[in-house]
Design a protein around this motif. Sequence first.
Motif, PDB file in Angstrom:
ATOM      1  N   ALA A   1       2.057   6.830  -6.397  1.00 48.45           N
ATOM      2  CA  ALA A   1       0.562   7.913  -7.126  1.00 48.45           C
ATOM      3  C   ALA A   1       1.026   9.013  -6.933  1.00 48.45           C
ATOM      4  N   LEU A   2       1.069   9.127  -5.755  1.00 45.58           N
ATOM      5  CA  LEU A   2       1.148  10.926  -5.664  1.00 45.58           C
ATOM      6  C   LEU A   2       2.426  11.345  -6.106  1.00 45.58           C
ATOM      7  N   ILE A   3       3.432  10.638  -6.033  1.00 47.79           N
ATOM      8  CA  ILE A   3       4.855  11.079  -6.951  1.00 47.79           C
ATOM      9  C   ILE A   3       4.188  10.970  -8.278  1.00 47.79           C
ATOM     10  N   ALA A   4       4.369  10.326  -9.169  1.00 46.16           N
ATOM     11  CA  ALA A   4       4.266  10.595 -10.050  1.00 46.16           C
ATOM     12  C   ALA A   4       3.110  11.283 -10.800  1.00 46.16           C
ATOM     13  N   GLY A   5       1.712  10.700 -10.554  1.00 49.79           N
ATOM     14  CA  GLY A   5       0.947  11.707 -10.454  1.00 49.79           C
ATOM     15  C   GLY A   5       0.918  12.864 -10.087  1.00 49.79           C
ATOM     16  N   GLY A   6       1.226  13.647  -9.049  1.00 50.51           N
ATOM     17  CA  GLY A   6       1.460  14.904  -8.961  1.00 50.51           C
ATOM     18  C   GLY A   6       2.453  15.445  -9.688  1.00 50.51           C
ATOM     19  N   ALA A   7       3.886  15.108 -10.066  1.00 49.88           N
ATOM     20  CA  ALA A   7       4.375  15.347 -11.200  1.00 49.88           C
ATOM     21  C   ALA A   7       3.716  15.679 -12.461  1.00 49.88           C
ATOM     22  N   LEU A   8       2.404  14.327 -12.712  1.00 49.02           N
ATOM     23  CA  LEU A   8       2.602  14.696 -14.014  1.00 49.02           C
ATOM     24  C   LEU A   8       1.049  15.979 -14.149  1.00 49.02           C
ATOM     25  N   LEU A   9       0.941  15.985 -13.006  1.00 46.97           N
ATOM     26  CA  LEU A   9      -0.640  16.971 -12.697  1.00 46.97           C
ATOM     27  C   LEU A   9       0.111  18.446 -13.039  1.00 46.97           C
ATOM     28  N   ALA A  10       0.925  19.120 -12.357  1.00 46.81           N
ATOM     29  CA  ALA A  10       1.873  19.853 -12.480  1.00 46.81           C
ATOM     30  C   ALA A  10       2.487  19.896 -13.602  1.00 46.81           C
TER      31      ALA A  10
ATOM     32  N   LEU B   1      -2.945   2.830  -8.011  1.00 49.44           N
ATOM     33  CA  LEU B   1      -3.399   2.148  -7.295  1.00 49.44           C
ATOM     34  C   LEU B   1      -3.958   0.302  -7.428  1.00 49.44           C
ATOM     35  N   ALA B   2      -5.010  -0.247  -9.149  1.00 46.85           N
ATOM     36  CA  ALA B   2      -5.154  -0.746  -8.997  1.00 46.85           C
ATOM     37  C   ALA B   2      -3.978  -2.070  -8.782  1.00 46.85           C
ATOM     38  N   GLY B   3      -2.647  -1.895  -9.866  1.00 49.81           N
ATOM     39  CA  GLY B   3      -1.835  -2.568  -9.207  1.00 49.81           C
ATOM     40  C   GLY B   3      -1.298  -3.466  -7.726  1.00 49.81           C
ATOM     41  N   GLY B   4      -1.234  -2.197  -6.963  1.00 50.74           N
ATOM     42  CA  GLY B   4      -1.203  -2.035  -5.256  1.00 50.74           C
ATOM     43  C   GLY B   4      -2.427  -3.088  -4.972  1.00 50.74           C
ATOM     44  N   ALA B   5      -3.398  -2.774  -5.543  1.00 49.27           N
ATOM     45  CA  ALA B   5      -4.887  -4.176  -5.232  1.00 49.27           C
ATOM     46  C   ALA B   5      -4.573  -5.023  -5.462  1.00 49.27           C
ATOM     47  N   VAL B   6      -4.486  -5.259  -6.363  1.00 49.01           N
ATOM     48  CA  VAL B   6      -3.857  -6.689  -7.111  1.00 49.01           C
ATOM     49  C   VAL B   6      -2.414  -7.405  -6.274  1.00 49.01           C
ATOM     50  N   THR B   7      -2.212  -6.849  -6.505  1.00 51.36           N
ATOM     51  CA  THR B   7      -0.524  -7.092  -5.707  1.00 51.36           C
ATOM     52  C   THR B   7      -0.862  -8.077  -4.250  1.00 51.36           C
ATOM     53  N   ALA B   8      -1.551  -6.718  -3.444  1.00 53.82           N
ATOM     54  CA  ALA B   8      -2.049  -6.689  -2.309  1.00 53.82           C
ATOM     55  C   ALA B   8      -3.609  -8.464  -1.758  1.00 53.82           C
ATOM     56  N   MET B   9      -3.977  -8.325  -2.978  1.00 51.70           N
ATOM     57  CA  MET B   9      -4.856  -9.678  -2.886  1.00 51.70           C
ATOM     58  C   MET B   9      -3.910 -10.939  -3.475  1.00 51.70           C
TER      59      MET B   9
ATOM     60  N   VAL C   1      -4.674   5.875 -11.353  1.00 53.92           N
ATOM     61  CA  VAL C   1      -5.468   4.519 -11.052  1.00 53.92           C
ATOM     62  C   VAL C   1      -4.107   3.047 -11.304  1.00 53.92           C
ATOM     63  N   VAL C   2      -3.536   3.249 -12.460  1.00 54.29           N
ATOM     64  CA  VAL C   2      -2.622   1.886 -13.108  1.00 54.29           C
ATOM     65  C   VAL C   2      -2.539   2.241 -11.779  1.00 54.29           C
TER      66      VAL C   2
ATOM     67  N   ALA D   1       0.851  -0.964  -0.237  1.00 50.44           N
ATOM     68  CA  ALA D   1       0.131  -0.267  -0.148  1.00 50.44           C
ATOM     69  C   ALA D   1       1.494   1.845   0.381  1.00 50.44           C
ATOM     70  N   VAL D   2       1.869   1.801   1.182  1.00 58.55           N
ATOM     71  CA  VAL D   2       2.440   2.270   0.989  1.00 58.55           C
ATOM     72  C   VAL D   2       3.720   2.875  -0.331  1.00 58.55           C
ATOM     73  N   VAL D   3       3.931   1.743  -0.787  1.00 54.07           N
ATOM     74  CA  VAL D   3       4.881   1.600  -2.620  1.00 54.07           C
ATOM     75  C   VAL D   3       3.766   2.401  -3.510  1.00 54.07           C
ATOM     76  N   ALA D   4       2.750   1.766  -3.367  1.00 54.70           N
ATOM     77  CA  ALA D   4       1.566   2.196  -4.411  1.00 54.70           C
ATOM     78  C   ALA D   4       1.364   3.807  -4.157  1.00 54.70           C
ATOM     79  N   VAL D   5       0.792   3.953  -3.028  1.00 60.65           N
ATOM     80  CA  VAL D   5       0.305   5.480  -3.219  1.00 60.65           C
ATOM     81  C   VAL D   5       1.620   6.042  -3.506  1.00 60.65           C
TER      82      VAL D   5
END
Lengths: 423, 162
Positions: free
Chosen positions: B35-44, B59-67, B56-57, B28-32
Motif C-alpha cells: 500500500a505504501l510503496i505502490a500508493g506513494g508512487a502513484l500519488l507522486a 489493505l482489503a486483500g491483507g484483511a481477508v488473508t489475515a482472516m 484500498v485493494v 499485515a507487513v506485506v499489505a502495508v
Amino acid sequence: MTVAADELWHRLSPLSPVVRLGRGGLAIFVLVVPALVTGHSAVDWNLAAYGGLLVVGVAGSIVSWLVTRWRVHEGALQKEEGLVRRQSLRFPLSQIQAVDVLQPALARVFGLAELRLRMGASQSSGRLAYLPIAEALALRERLLARREATTEPVPAEPVPSRLLFRVSTPRLVASFVLDLGSLALLAISVVVVVFVGSGALAIWIIPAGVGIWRRINAEYNRTVTEVPGGLHIEGGFVSTTAETIPLGRVQAVRLTEPILWRPFGWCRLLVVLAGRQARDAEAGDTTGRSARALIPVGTAEEAAALVRHLLPDVPLERRRPPARARWKAPLSYPNLAWDTNDAVLVATGGRLARITSWVPLEKVQSLRRERGPVQRRLRLETIRVDVAGRGVRASLRDRDIVEGEQALGELVELCRRARRPAA
Amino acid sequence: LDGNGSLDNVEWLRPSPRLASMRRVEVAVVAVCVALIAGGALLASGLWLWAAVVVVVALAGGAVTAMLVERRVRTWGYAERADDLLVQHGLLVARLSVVPYGRMQFIDVTAGPVERAYGLVTVKLHTAAAATDARIPGLTEETGRGLRDRLASLGEANASGL
C-alpha cells in the motif's frame, strides 16, 4: 593396462588439450587464418586479441593436462587437478551409478574418449577427459567389475552380451516429423513466411534445428545390449556415447505413447536413474538428464520386452478411476489407471500422450496425497509416488476417496516391506 | 495395516499457536508495504484516484488473508509413527505427505527474522526426491530441535540405499 597398473598415477592422453580447446580454438583459428592470409590491416588489433586468447587458452589447457593425474586406489578413483588451487577428488567405486564413455566429434578424430563416472550425489561426477578409446573402454569394464566386487557378488561366469534393442533409422526420422512440437514449429514457420517474410524465420529455425540435430545425434543408431548386472546403451551420429546402467540403480521406467505415434503403435521408453548432471553441450549429450531413452522410438512389443527385462514382475491389471473423474480430468480420463503388486507399482496418465510409469516399490522415496477443491466436491483424491530425482513421480490421479485411502495405507506398508536396509 | 495403525486415527501434533499471530503480522507487513510503496508512487505521479484504489485493494486483500490465516494455520499437523513421519497441511488443496524415516537424507531447521522474533522454527525433511514436501513450520525452538534430533537418529537407524 591391468588392475594392478590402475593403482599407479596416470596422466590423461597428451592430445587432451587439443580436444579440450575444441570448438573455441577452432573458431578463433577460422577467424585468424583468413585475416593472416589477406593481411588486412584493419583487423590487426582484433587479430592480436584473438591470437592472445588462443595462446592463453593453449597454455592453460597444456598446464591443466600437466597437473592432472588419476589412479584407482583403495576402492576409489582418485583424481588430482589444478595448478593454483590443487584439488584432490575421490570417487568411491561402490557409489558409482553408471559409467559413460563419451566421444565428442573432435575426440573421435583423435581416437579419444571421455570417461565419466556418474555418482549418486546430484552434482559430483568424475570426468577423465580424455583417454584413448580402447583404454577408456577397458577401464570402464574394470571399474564396473570392481564396483560389483565391493557391492554385489560377481556373477559366476560372464553372460555374453545380448542385443535387446536397436533403433530403426527410418522410424527415428519419421518420429521427429510426427511430433507435435515440430508440427507446431512448421505451422508457425509457414505463417511467418507468408505474412512476415522468410528473413524472420532464421531467428528460431536455427535454435530449433540445433535442438533437432542434438536429438538425432544422440539417438541415432541407439542400441541396448544386456551385459552382466545391467544394460549397455550405445549410439550417436557424429559424437557417440556409451554407458552402462546397473539394473539395481533404475528408479523408474516410463513409457510414452504420443498421440501422433499411436496409429503406428510406436512408443518411447525411458529409464530414470538417480543423480543428474549438467548437460554436456559439446558432446551433444542428452544423457545428462536423469532419464535415459532406452528406446527413442520403437514398437510396443520391443518396449514390453525391455520392460520385462528391467522389471521382471510388473502388475498386468489396471484399476480404472470412477467415471465421475471425467469431470475433473476430461482429457486424461481415458488414460488414467494404476495397479501394484508387492514389487512394482504401475500408473498411467497423460492428456494427449499416454504415459505409463513403473516404479519399483523399493525405490519409492515418499508418498503424498492431495485433495483439491474440485476433487473434494467429487469425492476424489490423487496419490503421488515420489522417486529420487527432479520431477519424477507416478501419480494415482483422481481415485475415489475410499479406494485412495486404502491404496495409500497399502502402499505405505508395501514400500516398507520392499525397502531393504543399507549395506 | 499392522502396528502402524490406519491413517484415519492418527494423533496429530499441531504447530505452536504463535504461528497464527506470526502469519498475521507477516500478512499485515506485506499489505502495508504494498500500500505504501505502490500508493506513494502513484500519488507522486499525480494519479491520486489510482493511489486510493491500490491502497484500498492492498489493505482489503491483507484483511481477508489475515482472516483466513487462522483456518490455514489450523490445517498444519504432523505425526511421528513407527516407520514414517506424516505431515499434512493446506486449506484449498489438502495435502498429506508420508516420509519413511529410512528415506530421509537430511533435515533442515531454519528460522527467518520474523520467526526468530517469535521464537519459532521450521523443520524441513529432504529425501532423494525433489518432490518430497515435508515441511513443518511454526514449531517452538525446543520442539523443533527435539524433533530434528529424533528424526535424525531414526533416519540413521533405518537408512536404506537409493
